[in-house]
Design a protein around this motif. Structure first.
Motif, short mmCIF file in Angstrom:
data_model
loop_
_atom_site.label_atom_id
_atom_site.label_comp_id
_atom_site.label_asym_id
_atom_site.label_seq_id
_atom_site.Cartn_x
_atom_site.Cartn_y
_atom_site.Cartn_z
N GLY A 35 0.82 -1.21 0.00
CA GLY A 35 0.00 0.00 0.00
C GLY A 35 0.85 1.26 0.00
N THR A 36 1.94 1.25 0.76
CA THR A 36 2.83 2.42 0.79
C THR A 36 3.52 2.61 -0.55
OG1 THR A 36 3.17 2.03 3.16
CG2 THR A 36 4.71 3.53 2.08
N LEU A 37 3.87 1.52 -1.22
CA LEU A 37 4.46 1.62 -2.57
C LEU A 37 3.46 2.23 -3.55
CD1 LEU A 37 6.42 -1.75 -2.75
CD2 LEU A 37 7.41 0.56 -2.72
N TYR A 38 2.20 1.79 -3.49
CA TYR A 38 1.16 2.39 -4.32
C TYR A 38 1.02 3.88 -4.01
CZ TYR A 38 -1.26 -1.69 -6.46
OH TYR A 38 -1.63 -2.76 -7.21
N ALA A 39 1.01 4.20 -2.72
CA ALA A 39 0.88 5.60 -2.30
C ALA A 39 2.01 6.44 -2.88
CB ALA A 39 0.86 5.69 -0.78
N TRP A 40 3.21 5.90 -2.85
CA TRP A 40 4.39 6.59 -3.38
C TRP A 40 4.18 6.90 -4.87
CZ3 TRP A 40 9.92 4.11 -2.71
CH2 TRP A 40 10.91 5.01 -3.14
N ILE A 42 1.40 6.97 -6.63
CA ILE A 42 0.28 7.89 -6.84
C ILE A 42 0.67 9.31 -6.46
CG2 ILE A 42 -2.06 8.48 -6.06
CD1 ILE A 42 -2.57 5.39 -5.96
N TYR A 43 1.46 9.47 -5.40
CA TYR A 43 1.89 10.81 -5.01
C TYR A 43 2.71 11.45 -6.13
CZ TYR A 43 3.66 14.81 -2.54
OH TYR A 43 3.94 16.11 -2.19
N LEU A 44 3.60 10.68 -6.75
CA LEU A 44 4.42 11.23 -7.84
C LEU A 44 3.55 11.69 -9.00
CD1 LEU A 44 7.46 8.78 -7.76
CD2 LEU A 44 7.30 11.09 -6.77
N VAL A 45 2.47 10.97 -9.27
CA VAL A 45 1.53 11.38 -10.31
C VAL A 45 0.80 12.66 -9.87
CG1 VAL A 45 -0.59 10.75 -11.56
CG2 VAL A 45 1.24 9.06 -11.24
N ALA A 92 -0.49 8.89 5.44
CA ALA A 92 0.74 9.13 6.21
C ALA A 92 1.94 9.29 5.28
CB ALA A 92 0.97 7.99 7.20
N PHE A 93 2.05 8.44 4.27
CA PHE A 93 3.20 8.55 3.39
C PHE A 93 3.10 9.76 2.47
CE2 PHE A 93 6.31 7.08 0.12
CZ PHE A 93 7.42 7.13 0.96
N TRP A 94 1.88 10.10 2.05
CA TRP A 94 1.71 11.33 1.27
C TRP A 94 2.15 12.54 2.09
CZ3 TRP A 94 -3.82 10.58 -1.17
CH2 TRP A 94 -3.74 9.65 -2.21
N LEU A 95 1.82 12.55 3.38
CA LEU A 95 2.25 13.64 4.25
C LEU A 95 3.78 13.72 4.29
CD1 LEU A 95 1.68 15.86 6.36
CD2 LEU A 95 1.61 14.04 8.09
N ILE A 96 4.42 12.58 4.43
CA ILE A 96 5.89 12.55 4.46
C ILE A 96 6.45 13.10 3.16
CG2 ILE A 96 7.92 11.03 4.46
CD1 ILE A 96 6.20 9.18 6.35
N LEU A 97 5.97 12.59 2.03
CA LEU A 97 6.48 13.05 0.74
C LEU A 97 6.21 14.53 0.53
CD1 LEU A 97 5.60 9.99 -1.53
CD2 LEU A 97 7.87 10.69 -0.70
N PHE A 98 5.05 15.00 0.95
CA PHE A 98 4.72 16.42 0.83
C PHE A 98 5.76 17.27 1.57
CE2 PHE A 98 2.47 20.28 2.23
CZ PHE A 98 2.06 20.77 1.00
N MET A 99 6.20 16.79 2.72
CA MET A 99 7.15 17.55 3.53
C MET A 99 8.59 17.44 3.03
SD MET A 99 5.18 19.02 5.66
CE MET A 99 6.28 19.67 6.89
#
Length: 181
Positions: A35-40, A42-45, A92-99
């Motif tokens: 799920g975190t890999l998917y989130a990663w 999707i965040y890049l998109v 949670a991972f989107w928040l990390i990547l955003f920061m």
């Protein structure tokens, strides 16, 4: 009644598809990591398509909606914090990547590994938060008292908050590393 989620079940309702991270939560092994890999990805998109302010709103609204999404789907499953529910990892991972963005692939990978460590191992306060909400039991309501908060709200909050705590711990470690490096 406990439901064993299948692909057809999760795609039948939007909140289920979100809770199960667009199918990533159906992974037999390590659904939180998948799920975190998917989130990663999707965040890049999202980052390529949307302004930073819009991404911030997506994360904020996704966190608030996550209480309902995770709480209601967990209630349907009969397991409040079902392992396949990975919307909490997404937010949670989107928040990390955003920061931490912009950063190179190594910085992103480091954030991913730290987050997975904190989310899986749950050291210190993260474990206490997780344990509290996993063992929480609704109090018996009396007719002469005001209505209590629905249990799915508390449970949904519990699903989300331990991953947010893992994200905060990850960001804290990244901040320390950047100061020392």
């Amino acid at each position: 009644m406990k439901i064993i989620p299948q692909s057809s079940w999760i795609w039948a309702r939007p909140e289920r598809a979100l809770a199960f991270g667009f199918g990533s939560g159906l992974s037999i092994k390590a659904p939180g990591t998948v799920g975190t890999l998917y989130a990663w990805a999707i965040y890049l998109v999202l980052q390529a398509l949307l302004d930073g302010h819009v991404i911030a709103w997506v994360i904020g609204l996704g966190a608030v909606a996550g209480i309902w999404i995770c709480g209601k789907v967990g209630e349907e499953l009969g397991v409040p914090d079902h392992g396949g529910i990975v919307w909490d990892e997404f937010i949670a991972f989107w928040l990390i990547l955003f920061m931490v963005m912009p950063t190179d692939i190594w910085g992103q990978l480091g954030a991913f590994l730290l987050f997975r460590f904190f989310d899986a191992v749950k050291p210190g306060p993260i474990k206490s938060i997780d344990r509290y909400f996993k063992t929480w039991q609704p109090s018996v309501e009396r007719l002469d008292q005001p209505k209590k908060i629905p249990s799915w709200v508390v449970r949904g909050f519990g699903v989300m908050i331990d991953d947010i705590a893992a994200a905060v711990a990850t960001l804290f470690m990244i901040a320390i590393a950047s100061r020392l490096g």
